[in-house]
Design an enzyme around this catalytic site. Sequence first.
Site, PDB file in Angstrom:
ATOM      1  CG  ASP A  58     -24.393   9.461  31.717  1.00 30.48           C
ATOM      2  OD1 ASP A  58     -23.904   9.796  32.502  1.00 30.48           O
ATOM      3  OD2 ASP A  58     -25.219   8.604  31.703  1.00 30.48           O
ATOM      4  CG  ASN A 127     -34.652   1.754  32.168  1.00 30.34           C
ATOM      5  OD1 ASN A 127     -33.246   1.862  32.727  1.00 30.34           O
ATOM      6  ND2 ASN A 127     -35.178   2.453  31.376  1.00 30.34           N
ATOM      7  CG  HIS A 129     -30.826   3.461  32.132  1.00 33.57           C
ATOM      8  ND1 HIS A 129     -31.787   4.345  32.868  1.00 33.57           N
ATOM      9  CD2 HIS A 129     -29.792   3.909  33.227  1.00 33.57           C
ATOM     10  CE1 HIS A 129     -31.416   4.953  33.935  1.00 33.57           C
ATOM     11  NE2 HIS A 129     -30.278   4.589  34.275  1.00 33.57           N
ATOM     12  CD  GLU A 134     -33.296   5.181  29.022  1.00 29.52           C
ATOM     13  OE1 GLU A 134     -33.619   4.377  29.764  1.00 29.52           O
ATOM     14  OE2 GLU A 134     -33.840   6.465  29.533  1.00 29.52           O
TER      15      GLU A 134
HETATM   16  P1  PGA Z   1     -27.929   4.827  40.701  1.00 31.03           P
HETATM   17  O1  PGA Z   1     -28.132   5.029  39.102  1.00 31.03           O
HETATM   18  O2  PGA Z   1     -26.812   4.251  40.869  1.00 31.03           O
HETATM   19  O3  PGA Z   1     -28.571   6.013  41.335  1.00 31.03           O
HETATM   20  O4  PGA Z   1     -29.027   3.609  40.973  1.00 31.03           O
HETATM   21  C1  PGA Z   1     -27.664   4.194  38.249  1.00 31.03           C
HETATM   22  C2  PGA Z   1     -28.104   4.449  36.708  1.00 31.03           C
HETATM   23  O5  PGA Z   1     -29.116   5.097  36.772  1.00 31.03           O
HETATM   24  O6  PGA Z   1     -27.258   4.109  35.913  1.00 31.03           O
END
Ligand code: PGA
Length: 199
Positions: A58, A127, A129, A134
Amino acid sequence: EQIAVAVGNMLIEQVNEKPDSVLGFATGASPVPTYNYLVKCFNEGKVSFKNITTFNLDEYCDLPVEDKNSYYTFMHEQLFNSLDIKEENVHFLDGNAEDTEKECARYDAEINNAGGIDVQLLGIGNNAHIGFNEPAESFTVGSFKVKLTDSTIEANKIYFDEGAMPHYALTMGIEQIMRAKKIVLIATGPKKAEAIKNM
Ligand code: PGA
């Protein structure tokens, strides 16, 4: 650290067995120890990445690629600049493309033309995602433009100056991610426990 070694060795084995592997990479804090381990092993001569192709999950919209928070810059600083990977084999969604639908179609076609992704690395949001998909009622298919949720903005805004975090991003879709031949999802710490349970 143990996860970094386990995932790193799995990726190294993949690349040593198939030097032209197609790898899907993720940003965020979770894969950073793995990327550090890959750089260490590369420096020790245990693996070469010169024939691999990469696709990142992304990218933010409306953020110049040279911004310190673009995923393009993140990946170059954390990994690509320290390896022998060829820049022309590195792929990102262009979050600044004028026609985002066309850009997403281009990206999906490039993944297909490369023969699909051999190993896709993933993180997961608090959450749940995945990429910037999402939580939703139905699964997404190919790459698309997404409006980020408040939860995601809350989690990622710490990296940005006040109010500077983009609210939109381009991301691979869930079906496309699930087509990878192998997937490794890294989640560490109590903050991720509920997301993993619900996943
Ligand atoms: P993080 O992010 O590895 O910084 O916890 C994971 C994500 O948002 O997919």
